[in-house]
Design a protein around this motif. Structure first.
Motif, PDB file in Angstrom:
ATOM      1  N   PHE A  11       0.674  -8.421  -7.272  1.00 50.27           N
ATOM      2  CA  PHE A  11       0.995  -9.286  -6.130  1.00 50.27           C
ATOM      3  C   PHE A  11       2.011 -10.361  -6.485  1.00 50.27           C
ATOM      4  CE2 PHE A  11      -2.155  -7.051  -3.800  1.00 50.27           C
ATOM      5  CZ  PHE A  11      -1.754  -7.186  -2.481  1.00 50.27           C
ATOM      6  N   THR A  20       7.535  -1.204  -4.590  1.00 52.03           N
ATOM      7  CA  THR A  20       6.468  -0.519  -5.322  1.00 52.03           C
ATOM      8  C   THR A  20       7.047   0.145  -6.568  1.00 52.03           C
ATOM      9  OG1 THR A  20       5.295  -0.133  -3.254  1.00 52.03           O
ATOM     10  CG2 THR A  20       4.659   1.237  -5.128  1.00 52.03           C
ATOM     11  N   ILE A  38      -2.902  -2.419  -4.646  1.00 53.40           N
ATOM     12  CA  ILE A  38      -2.664  -3.120  -3.377  1.00 53.40           C
ATOM     13  C   ILE A  38      -3.762  -2.781  -2.375  1.00 53.40           C
ATOM     14  CG2 ILE A  38      -1.086  -3.298  -1.401  1.00 53.40           C
ATOM     15  CD1 ILE A  38       1.227  -2.845  -3.520  1.00 53.40           C
ATOM     16  N   ARG A  50       0.028  -5.272   3.554  1.00 50.68           N
ATOM     17  CA  ARG A  50       0.379  -6.096   2.395  1.00 50.68           C
ATOM     18  C   ARG A  50       0.643  -7.543   2.787  1.00 50.68           C
ATOM     19  NH1 ARG A  50       4.352  -2.352  -1.271  1.00 50.68           N
ATOM     20  NH2 ARG A  50       3.000  -0.545  -1.313  1.00 50.68           N
TER      21      ARG A  50
END
Length: 65
Positions: A11, A20, A38, A50
């Motif tokens: 994060f 990613t 995640i 997210r």
């Protein structure tokens, strides 16, 4: 709520505008594993997405910008 060390790393990179793929490369793990981290955090927080996870983590001071 406590993030694992790896979830926090993911994060921290995510809020710094890393994709990613970029996170996976930086941490030396697969993109699938990044998505799993995640997803696990989103489940812990009971949020969808997210962005919602980031907002909640900021609120509870688990991450900072």
């Amino acid at each position: 709520m406590m993030l694992t060390k790896r979830e926090k790393e993911v994060f921290d990179l995510l809020i710094n505008n890393n994709s990613t793929r970029e996170i996976a490369i930086k941490l030396g793990i697969s993109e699938k594993t990044i998505r799993n981290h995640i997803s696990n955090v989103m489940q812990k927080l009971d949020v969808k997405g997210r962005a919602a996870a980031v907002v909640e983590l900021l609120k509870i001071n688990e991450i900072s910008i």
